[in-house]
Design a protein around this motif. Structure first.
Motif, short mmCIF file in Angstrom:
data_model
loop_
_atom_site.label_atom_id
_atom_site.label_comp_id
_atom_site.label_asym_id
_atom_site.label_seq_id
_atom_site.Cartn_x
_atom_site.Cartn_y
_atom_site.Cartn_z
N LEU A 160 -40.54 49.49 -33.36
CA LEU A 160 -41.86 48.81 -33.72
C LEU A 160 -42.47 48.94 -34.86
N HIS A 161 -42.16 50.07 -35.57
CA HIS A 161 -42.47 50.12 -36.95
C HIS A 161 -41.66 50.24 -38.07
N GLY A 162 -40.37 49.54 -37.68
CA GLY A 162 -39.53 49.49 -38.70
C GLY A 162 -38.40 50.82 -39.01
N ALA A 163 -38.23 51.69 -37.96
CA ALA A 163 -37.69 52.97 -38.26
C ALA A 163 -36.49 53.17 -37.12
N LYS A 164 -35.69 54.23 -37.37
CA LYS A 164 -34.72 54.41 -36.38
C LYS A 164 -34.89 55.98 -35.81
N MET A 165 -34.47 56.16 -34.47
CA MET A 165 -34.59 57.60 -34.34
C MET A 165 -33.45 58.40 -34.64
N GLU A 166 -33.88 59.33 -35.01
CA GLU A 166 -32.66 60.52 -35.58
C GLU A 166 -32.35 61.46 -34.89
#
Length: 341
Positions: free
Chosen positions: A134-140
């Motif tokens: 939703l904020h343009g990131a990926k889970m690490e």
């Protein structure tokens, strides 16, 4: 010789591409599941795209309002583990004997429920993964490694328990043999000295507890904690002198611990996801309310209301408070006749 080499290179590329497809497929599947869970449990308050005032319940909720999940500058300051902890936090101990005071600042986001008792750990991580999009990131965070760690932890705990069990059995046999030997010497029964293996017995008990904890953690990774859990009929009786105190405590729990007013409306105040409870004391059976509070999914598998981990005392207090909500039935507003020109 070039053709075979090209063939090998092509094979390698194909294998790598296949692995990428599998990995991408898993990631996409997790994101899809996260989207479905987010839509079902979160979007009414947070909005479909995570923006403030987008969810239909947002404006009706008491403070604090939901965060803007689309705000990358703020959301990127939180680690994946912190997001996970927010949506799966433990409820604080508010027992009257040494518990925390209801309403303290330590109560994180009282209007947002915990989903620890509703969803599996794997499902919770899938929500975290979707929130990241939703904020343009990926889970690490490596979810697969987490599961492997739990599996290895259980194996270690099982081995430790077996070792402790063998030590206990050996010590118990030694003490039993010693008692039998003395009985033969003295020509009378001699009791087994239980203190001779008390340490081994205690160690085995501790190892059993640790094994059970790791087993539950592994089970909860893939299985919802409340699945198949039935709630026995409660004792909702109380001494007349204690009723007012229980009702007051139930109201505090309702508003300041479990965040019921984030979804339910009473007297025009509160959310609008769940039904208004102004007349719940007339409409709802107290035993049903208690069981619903303890495990709503056991009564309706598709409900959006999460299980909040209420202990028996809290469930009883909230049930008694809800039973007092007996607002008079509102009269329908008569429509004014339309005047003809």
């Amino acid at each position: 010789m070039k053709a075979p080499r090209l063939g090998i290179i092509g094979l390698a590329v194909g294998v790598i591409g296949g692995m990428a497809f599998i990995t991408g497929g898993c990631a996409n599947e997790q994101e899809k599941r996260g989207h479905e869970l987010y839509t079902h449990y979160c979007s009414d308050c947070h909005g479909e795209s995570g923006k403030q005032n987008e969810g239909f319940n947002w404006s009706a909720m008491p403070d604090p309002k939901p965060k803007d999940l689309s705000n990358k500058s703020e959301m990127s300051t939180f680690k994946d583990e912190e997001l996970f902890a927010t949506i799966s936090r433990d409820m604080l101990d508010t027992s009257e004997e040494g518990g925390d005071t209801i309403g303290d600042d330590d109560f994180a986001v009282p209007t947002m429920p915990t989903f620890k008792y509703t969803l599996s750990e794997d499902e919770l991580w899938s929500i975290v993964g979707y929130v990241r999009t939703l904020h343009g990131a990926k889970m690490e965070f490596n979810v697969a490694a987490r599961k492997t760690s739990l599996e290895e932890g259980l194996k270690t705990a099982q081995a430790k328990f077996e070792q402790a069990k063998q030590a206990y059995e050996a010590a118990e046999k030694k003490a039993s043999d010693e008692a039998e030997r003395k009985s033969e010497q003295l020509k009378k029964d001699v009791d087994v000295d239980e203190s001779a293996y008390a340490a081994e017995q205690a160690a085995m008990g501790q190892a059993k507890k640790e094994m059970d904890v790791t087993q539950v953690a592994l089970n909860n990774f893939s299985t919802r904690a409340g699945k198949g859990l039935s709630i026995p009929r409660p004792d909702l009786t109380a001494k007349p002198a204690d009723v007012a105190k229980l009702v007051d405590r139930g109201k505090q729990l309702y508003e300041n611990k479990y965040g019921c007013n984030g979804c339910h409306n009473v007297g025009g105040e509160g959310g609008k996801i769940g039904p208004a409870l102004d007349r719940a004391g007339f409409r709802l059976n107290a035993t049903w309310v208690y069981r619903w509070l303890k495990n709503p999914q056991a009564m309706d598998a598709h409900t959006r209301m999460p299980a909040l981990g209420l202990n028996d005392a809290d469930a009883k207090a909230v049930t008694m408070y809800v039973a007092t909500l007996r607002a008079p039935k509102s009269e329908p507003v008569a429509e004014k006749p339309v005047e003809k020109p």
